[in-house]
Design a protein around this motif. Structure first.
Motif, PDB file in Angstrom:
ATOM      1  N   MET A   1     -77.009  35.162  15.699  1.00 49.17           N
ATOM      2  CA  MET A   1     -78.126  34.361  15.180  1.00 49.17           C
ATOM      3  C   MET A   1     -79.345  35.251  14.960  1.00 49.17           C
ATOM      4  O   MET A   1     -79.704  36.049  15.807  1.00 49.17           O
ATOM      5  N   ALA A   2     -79.895  35.117  13.805  1.00 52.15           N
ATOM      6  CA  ALA A   2     -81.090  35.922  13.481  1.00 52.15           C
ATOM      7  C   ALA A   2     -82.253  35.535  14.387  1.00 52.15           C
ATOM      8  O   ALA A   2     -82.389  34.380  14.778  1.00 52.15           O
ATOM      9  N   ARG A   3     -83.033  36.516  14.743  1.00 45.87           N
ATOM     10  CA  ARG A   3     -84.263  36.263  15.511  1.00 45.87           C
ATOM     11  C   ARG A   3     -85.417  36.824  14.680  1.00 45.87           C
ATOM     12  O   ARG A   3     -85.898  37.908  14.911  1.00 45.87           O
ATOM     13  N   THR A   4     -85.820  36.043  13.686  1.00 41.54           N
ATOM     14  CA  THR A   4     -86.807  36.565  12.739  1.00 41.54           C
ATOM     15  C   THR A   4     -88.222  36.433  13.289  1.00 41.54           C
ATOM     16  O   THR A   4     -88.538  35.529  14.058  1.00 41.54           O
ATOM     17  N   LEU A   5     -89.051  37.372  12.850  1.00 42.49           N
ATOM     18  CA  LEU A   5     -90.448  37.395  13.270  1.00 42.49           C
ATOM     19  C   LEU A   5     -91.269  37.891  12.086  1.00 42.49           C
ATOM     20  O   LEU A   5     -90.907  38.878  11.449  1.00 42.49           O
TER      21      LEU A   5
END
Lengths: 347, 347
Positions: A1-5
């Motif tokens: 799962m992407a952990r975008t910031l």
């Protein structure tokens, strides 16, 4: 799962000796609003962002000197700084910002804080460890002083990484029930450093050893200053500035790669007082050492990138898996000795 | 006074499993002669230069494995290596070269030596500290193994810098009379590392703390290998090779700058056995982090530069004056802990 910031560096153009604090603060709030319009969740401001870079001046008057310091570390309440934190809270943006700190015991530190918008409070503080320059001013009146060692004590809080709450989706929180994911795991791991710290591998490594994912570094870096050291490279101001930007990016890229983390760097740039040149070059680098975004000029400017923190995994689990590859039994001199010892004489 | 040194990296094209040792040795001697014609005083050869990069193969037969090792560290006398040292002595060129070492206790090391032509002997030895890869082969038959942890022990000689005698002019020698310059002061300070070591700041720093002026690093670095780690970046072989060269140069440039030293790196490059791709990129970098010379291709090639060791002074005396700026009281975790610890959970 992407952990975008979505992260931003708020590069600032020059802040002069004569600049009024409210004007500077107003520029910072404008930068914050620009970052907000891009969707930024975290904005980094420069070192000593609220004032000119005063350590270049020999300031005899304690009263004048005090105007550059905050007399406690509760920035969100001080009149000259509070509006920035109020705006960050209102916009729901975390910020990290540098300032000159006057501690309760009267000592000065070159400090940065991390403010969580959701918490509405400062959740982490860092004091600059690697102070450049000298304690005493140069005798040569043409010299540009760098008196950080005079006005500040070396930082005494170490390099403590921290997880920032509420920035990425799907992270279990404190108080999560038994059997659920550990609270906080998945929250971004951050570390702060200030200016000259970025040239020193030790701080980066200690952050890396806490799994850091984003290193934040504000700076004021001279583009050109007269050479008073008797060293032999003579450059034009243009060459010197180009080289200073090259060195800045080289250490941000190299240390990001060798510690498998993103980095964000924010300059105070341009000609302060019309004559003290500071480099730009604010940038965001990837865990593979690439520059993802960088400042175009030397004025007030937002540098923005959306990143996926999972991109740190490749380095951390393979080439730079510290557990498998570091050999601390061979590293003794790094912490046993400060300076240079003479190598063995062979032959 | 300038302290000039003419240095060369002898990049080697592929050495196959089926390559005959005398053929490989002959190529190395030809490279040495080419470097000599340019006036080189010091030539660096790659890691495990005399053979193919055998740790990519699971070798069950001890007899076969032994053919890749030298059974003592007295290379200048062993039949498969002696002619190179004889030629170096004849040409008056110092050499540093990597090989697989079988120690007297039977343990294997990934080793390099420094041979002084004037002394006619090996004056320094280094054993690779940062062994990459795994001890056990991958289960996936398509995987390219990297079995250095199987065949070698981690280096146990530390990072010992040394001064090389007789390379630069005007240096007082041992036995110099009272009142004369200290013997050896002015001789170049050298340090050796091998391949993956160059990505680890600790070795560089320990050399820096001995005033290193030239770091020598031979390597065999895969340009592309199937990703068996489940990490998410998928690249074409061309992209992967480009990135591997970028990382190589980034760490050579960054660490040279942060330790104010020159570096020389020598690749074994090209397609070994027609299918295992190794990067080129052999280069010489300056104490300011610039690439002074680099390989044009992936075959046998000399990379040459004439440098002035005094160029190290600017960094060592100013920005990177370790005595004034390092803060070992803040560096504890670097030697106290190997791997990653969980940062504090805030909020």
């Amino acid at each position: 799962m992407a952990r975008t910031l979505k992260i931003a560096a708020a590069q600032m153009g020059p802040v002069h000796l004569t600049s009024k604090r409210p004007e500077t603060l107003s520029r910072m709030i404008t930068l914050l609003q620009s970052a907000s319009s891009l969707g930024a969740q975290l904005v980094l401001f420069p070192e000593t962002a609220f004032t000119t870079f005063f350590p270049r001046h020999l300031i005899a008057s304690q009263e004048q000197l005090d105007t550059y310091f905050e007399h406690n570390d509760n920035l969100p309440c001080a009149p000259n700084t509070k509006p920035l934190f109020d705006e960050a809270k209102k916009l729901g943006i975390d910020i990290s910002v540098g300032f000159a700190e006057r501690a309760e015991d009267g000592k000065g530190y070159n400090t940065s804080v991390y403010f969580s918008a959701r918490k509405g409070e400062v959740i982490a503080k860092y004091r600059k460890v690697h102070l450049p320059g000298t304690k005493e001013p140069f005798e040569n009146p043409d010299a540009v002083n760098q008196l950080e060692k005079r006005y500040f004590e070396p930082g005494n809080l170490g390099f403590k990484a921290f997880r920032t709450p509420d920035l990425v989706e799907g992270v279990a929180k404190k108080g999560a029930g038994e059997g659920e994911a550990a609270p906080g795991k998945g929250d971004p791991v951050m570390g702060m450093m200030i200016c000259n710290d970025r040239r020193w591998v030790e701080g980066w490594r200690i952050y890396g050893m806490q799994g850091v994912e984003v290193v934040l570094c504000g700076y004021n870096t001279a583009g050109f200053a007269p050479d008073l050291w008797g060293t032999r490279k003579v450059m034009t101001p243009e060459e010197a500035e180009k080289d200073a930007v090259f060195h800045h990016k080289l250490v941000m890229q190299g240390n990001s790669y060798m510690n498998s983390c993103f980095s964000v760097s924010a300059a105070k740039a341009g000609l302060e007082d019309g004559k003290y040149d500071l480099i730009g070059g604010s940038c965001i680098t990837s865990p593979e050492g690439h520059v993802l975004a960088e400042a175009k000029g030397k004025g007030d400017e937002i540098v923005f990138a959306e990143v996926d923190l999972e991109d740190c995994r490749q380095g951390k689990e393979k080439t730079f898996d510290f557990d498998r590859h570091r050999r601390i039994d061979q590293y003794g001199p790094i912490t046993e000795q400060t300076g240079v010892v003479e190598p063995e004489l062979l032959g």
